[in-house]
Design an enzyme around this catalytic site. Structure first.
Site, PDB file in Angstrom:
ATOM      1  CG  ASP A  70      -1.402  -1.147   7.972  1.00 19.91           C
ATOM      2  OD1 ASP A  70      -2.324  -0.321   7.929  1.00 19.91           O
ATOM      3  OD2 ASP A  70      -1.384  -2.185   7.288  1.00 19.91           O
ATOM      4  NE  ARG A 124      -2.182  -4.452  -1.455  1.00 15.13           N
ATOM      5  CZ  ARG A 124      -1.769  -3.831  -0.350  1.00 15.13           C
ATOM      6  NH1 ARG A 124      -0.681  -4.217   0.268  1.00 15.13           N
ATOM      7  NH2 ARG A 124      -2.461  -2.824   0.142  1.00 15.13           N
ATOM      8  N   GLY A 129       0.836  -1.199   0.000  1.00 13.65           N
ATOM      9  CA  GLY A 129       0.000   0.000   0.000  1.00 13.65           C
ATOM     10  C   GLY A 129       0.875   1.254   0.000  1.00 13.65           C
ATOM     11  CG  ASP A 154       2.120  -3.499   9.985  1.00 15.49           C
ATOM     12  OD1 ASP A 154       2.929  -2.776   9.377  1.00 15.49           O
ATOM     13  OD2 ASP A 154       1.383  -4.323   9.409  1.00 15.49           O
ATOM     14  CG  ASP A 168       3.842  -6.784   7.227  1.00 18.29           C
ATOM     15  OD1 ASP A 168       3.363  -6.080   6.313  1.00 18.29           O
ATOM     16  OD2 ASP A 168       3.137  -7.510   7.946  1.00 18.29           O
ATOM     17  NE  ARG A 206      -4.646  -6.138   5.031  1.00 13.81           N
ATOM     18  CZ  ARG A 206      -4.180  -5.960   3.819  1.00 13.81           C
ATOM     19  NH1 ARG A 206      -4.876  -6.363   2.789  1.00 13.81           N
ATOM     20  NH2 ARG A 206      -3.002  -5.406   3.610  1.00 13.81           N
TER      21      ARG A 206
HETATM   22  N1  LIG Z   1       5.577 -14.188   1.940  1.00 10.73           N
HETATM   23  C1  LIG Z   1       5.945 -13.512   0.858  1.00 10.73           C
HETATM   24  N2  LIG Z   1       6.782 -14.071  -0.059  1.00 10.73           N
HETATM   25  C2  LIG Z   1       7.158 -13.398  -1.161  1.00 10.73           C
HETATM   26  N3  LIG Z   1       6.732 -12.159  -1.472  1.00 10.73           N
HETATM   27  C3  LIG Z   1       5.888 -11.556  -0.611  1.00 10.73           C
HETATM   28  C4  LIG Z   1       5.464 -12.187   0.597  1.00 10.73           C
HETATM   29  N4  LIG Z   1       4.617 -11.344   1.245  1.00 10.73           N
HETATM   30  C5  LIG Z   1       4.524 -10.252   0.469  1.00 10.73           C
HETATM   31  N5  LIG Z   1       5.291 -10.355  -0.635  1.00 10.73           N
HETATM   32  C6  LIG Z   1       5.400  -9.401  -1.744  1.00 10.73           C
HETATM   33  O1  LIG Z   1       5.330  -8.069  -1.251  1.00 10.73           O
HETATM   34  C7  LIG Z   1       4.179  -7.410  -1.807  1.00 10.73           C
HETATM   35  C8  LIG Z   1       3.633  -6.424  -0.835  1.00 10.73           C
HETATM   36  O2  LIG Z   1       3.214  -7.101   0.340  1.00 10.73           O
HETATM   37  P1  LIG Z   1       1.874  -6.650   1.127  1.00 10.73           P
HETATM   38  O3  LIG Z   1       0.756  -6.596   0.170  1.00 10.73           O
HETATM   39  O4  LIG Z   1       1.751  -7.555   2.310  1.00 10.73           O
HETATM   40  O5  LIG Z   1       2.154  -5.155   1.548  1.00 10.73           O
HETATM   41  P2  LIG Z   1       3.133  -4.554   2.645  1.00 10.73           P
HETATM   42  O6  LIG Z   1       4.485  -4.415   2.083  1.00 10.73           O
HETATM   43  O7  LIG Z   1       2.994  -5.317   3.915  1.00 10.73           O
HETATM   44  O8  LIG Z   1       2.539  -3.082   2.787  1.00 10.73           O
HETATM   45  P3  LIG Z   1       1.103  -2.648   3.405  1.00 10.73           P
HETATM   46  O9  LIG Z   1       0.747  -3.625   4.470  1.00 10.73           O
HETATM   47  O10 LIG Z   1       1.360  -1.288   3.911  1.00 10.73           O
HETATM   48  O11 LIG Z   1       0.150  -2.642   2.273  1.00 10.73           O
HETATM   49  C9  LIG Z   1       3.235  -8.544  -2.182  1.00 10.73           C
HETATM   50  O12 LIG Z   1       2.313  -8.183  -3.194  1.00 10.73           O
HETATM   51  C10 LIG Z   1       4.212  -9.592  -2.702  1.00 10.73           C
HETATM   52  O13 LIG Z   1       4.622  -9.317  -4.015  1.00 10.73           O
HETATM   53  O1  LIG Z   2      -5.525  -0.611  -0.983  1.00 15.54           O
HETATM   54  P1  LIG Z   2      -5.872  -2.019  -0.681  1.00 15.54           P
HETATM   55  O2  LIG Z   2      -5.131  -2.982  -1.550  1.00 15.54           O
HETATM   56  O3  LIG Z   2      -7.347  -2.230  -0.641  1.00 15.54           O
HETATM   57  O4  LIG Z   2      -5.328  -2.348   0.792  1.00 15.54           O
HETATM   58  C1  LIG Z   2      -5.928  -1.908   1.948  1.00 15.54           C
HETATM   59  C2  LIG Z   2      -5.001  -2.231   3.099  1.00 15.54           C
HETATM   60  O5  LIG Z   2      -3.796  -1.529   2.941  1.00 15.54           O
HETATM   61  C3  LIG Z   2      -3.490  -0.821   4.142  1.00 15.54           C
HETATM   62  O6  LIG Z   2      -3.936   0.508   3.937  1.00 15.54           O
HETATM   63  C4  LIG Z   2      -2.013  -0.775   4.373  1.00 15.54           C
HETATM   64  O7  LIG Z   2      -1.557  -2.060   4.574  1.00 15.54           O
HETATM   65  C5  LIG Z   2      -4.309  -1.521   5.231  1.00 15.54           C
HETATM   66  O8  LIG Z   2      -4.521  -0.725   6.364  1.00 15.54           O
HETATM   67  C6  LIG Z   2      -5.551  -1.866   4.453  1.00 15.54           C
HETATM   68  O9  LIG Z   2      -6.214  -2.963   5.020  1.00 15.54           O
HETATM   69 MG   LIG Z   3       1.713  -5.054   5.611  1.00 15.11          MG
END
Ligand SMILES: Nc1ncnc2c1ncn2[C@@H]1O[C@H](COP(=O)(O)OP(=O)(O)OP(=O)(O)O)[C@@H](O)[C@H]1O
Ligand SMILES: O=P(O)(O)OC[C@H]1O[C@](O)(CO)[C@@H](O)[C@@H]1O
Ligand SMILES: [Mg+2]
Length: 329
Positions: free
Chosen positions: A135, A79, A18, A137, A110, A179
């Protein structure tokens, strides 16, 4: 955590997951700090999707002019399902090699760090993570880039809703993002003086919610405001409303989901400074030979945390703040 390679000449940088306000400030800092250190930079568009699908662009100090104040990310974010697979990560590694990239800086949450850690382990690629997610987190940093901006955006909206709640003597259930985490919900509830906050970190007992609201409304409060994290056990504000609205019919209940307004907008000064510090620090630690780490700020000092530690557990919410919210409501 530390490698022998200190001669980093070319790095890649991407934003993933995000978007969060301040990502642009972090990209700017990475590019400008690299230029100071004679390191070339490729920006990779659309996060891991672009890493796999060869969306590489050469960047220089001019490519990051006039972006520090802008929300979103000039590199776009995404993503990527393919990056979850070994074959996807292999394609990504091949592209990094094709462009002669020695190290990758990933700006995200994360999930982004988990993916980067796998890429590094499987293909021996130097990676550094910059924590950026609304987040908040991620352990290893007091705050993630974008959290402060999202908090203030949500608070501004909640203050406005309070005016209407007060004018119409209504009950409002306001849903904020999170979330799996209740950082935004908890801190906005304290800062807005909300009657209740429902967080994913706590079990939600509907009977108890009703009891507490009745109790407060008995004390001459004619309006009330409940902040609900989207990941609360009930399943968010709409579901909560279904469960309690009949008991509060006289308060003409309304639900307001703040949603993605919390992810956009100009970053606060605090986020811009944090992003600037972390962007520059990421380049510095790569030059010093670190890899598979994230950079953070703890007690106002830069901190390096191994990625495996950063992704090993969820950052805990501060229970003293939960207690404070209960005392002050
Ligand atoms: N376990 C995993 N193994 C490999 N790639 C991963 C894994 N988890 C996440 N990724 C990669 O990282 C991308 C971003 O992860 P995610 O959608 O969990 O967002 P984030 O980095 O946690 O940020 P946010 O929670 O703020 O949206 C995923 O679309 C995927 O391509
Ligand atoms: O924009 P999307 O893909 O709907 O994702 C929403 C999620 O992304 C975040 O804004 C950041 O991880 C969460 O708080 C929320 O659940
Ligand atoms: Mg995350």
């Amino acid at each position: 955590m530390s490698t022998d390679i200190v001669n980093v000449k070319t790095i890649g940088v991407l934003t993933s997951g995000g978007d969060s306000p301040g990502m642009n400030a972090a990209i700017r800092a990475v590019v400008r700090a690299s230029a100071q250190n004679d390191v070339s930079v490729y920006g990779i568009k659309h996060g891991y999707y672009g890493l796999i699908n060869d969306e590489f662009i050469k960047m220089d100090t001019h490519s990051v002019s006039n972006i520090i104040q802008r929300g979103g990310t000039i590199l776009k974010s995404a993503r990527s399902d393919e990056f979850y697979t070994e074959s996807g990560r292999k394609k990504a590694a091949e592209n990094l090699e094709k462009y002669g990239i020695d190290a990758l800086i990933v700006i995200g949450g994360d999930g982004t760090f988990t993916g980067a850690n796998k890429l590094s382990k499987e293909h021996n690629i130097n990676v550094v993570g910059i924590p950026a997610t609304i987040d908040n987190d991620i352990i290893g940093t007091d705050e993630t880039i974008g959290y402060d901006s999202a908090l203030n955006t949500a608070l501004d909206a909640i203050d406005k809703i309070r005016d209407t709640a007060d004018a119409h003597e209504r009950m409002f259930l306001v849903e904020v993002m999170g979330r799996d985490t209740g950082f935004i919900a908890l801190e906005t509830s304290i800062a807005s003086g909300a009657e209740l906050a429902l967080l994913p970190e706590e079990l939600t007992n509907i009977k108890e919610v009703k009891r507490q609201l009745h109790e407060m409304l008995k004390q001459q409060r004619r309006s009330s405001l409940v902040v609900v994290a989207e990941g609360d056990e009930t399943g968010g504000a709409v579901k909560l409303a279904e469960k309690i609205k009949d008991d509060f019919a006289q308060y003409d209940m309304r639900v307001c989901i703040l949603g993605h307004i919390q992810r956009g907008g100009s970053p606060t000064a605090r986020d811009r400074v944090l992003a600037s510090r972390l962007g520059a620090a990421a380049v510095k630690v790569l030059k010093e030979g670190h890899s598979e780490v994230m950079v953070g700020v703890v007690n106002n000092a830069l901190k390096i945390t191994p990625l495996r530690v950063a992704i090993s557990k969820k950052k805990e919410i501060d229970h003293r703040l939960i207690d404070l919210a209960k005392v002050l409501r």
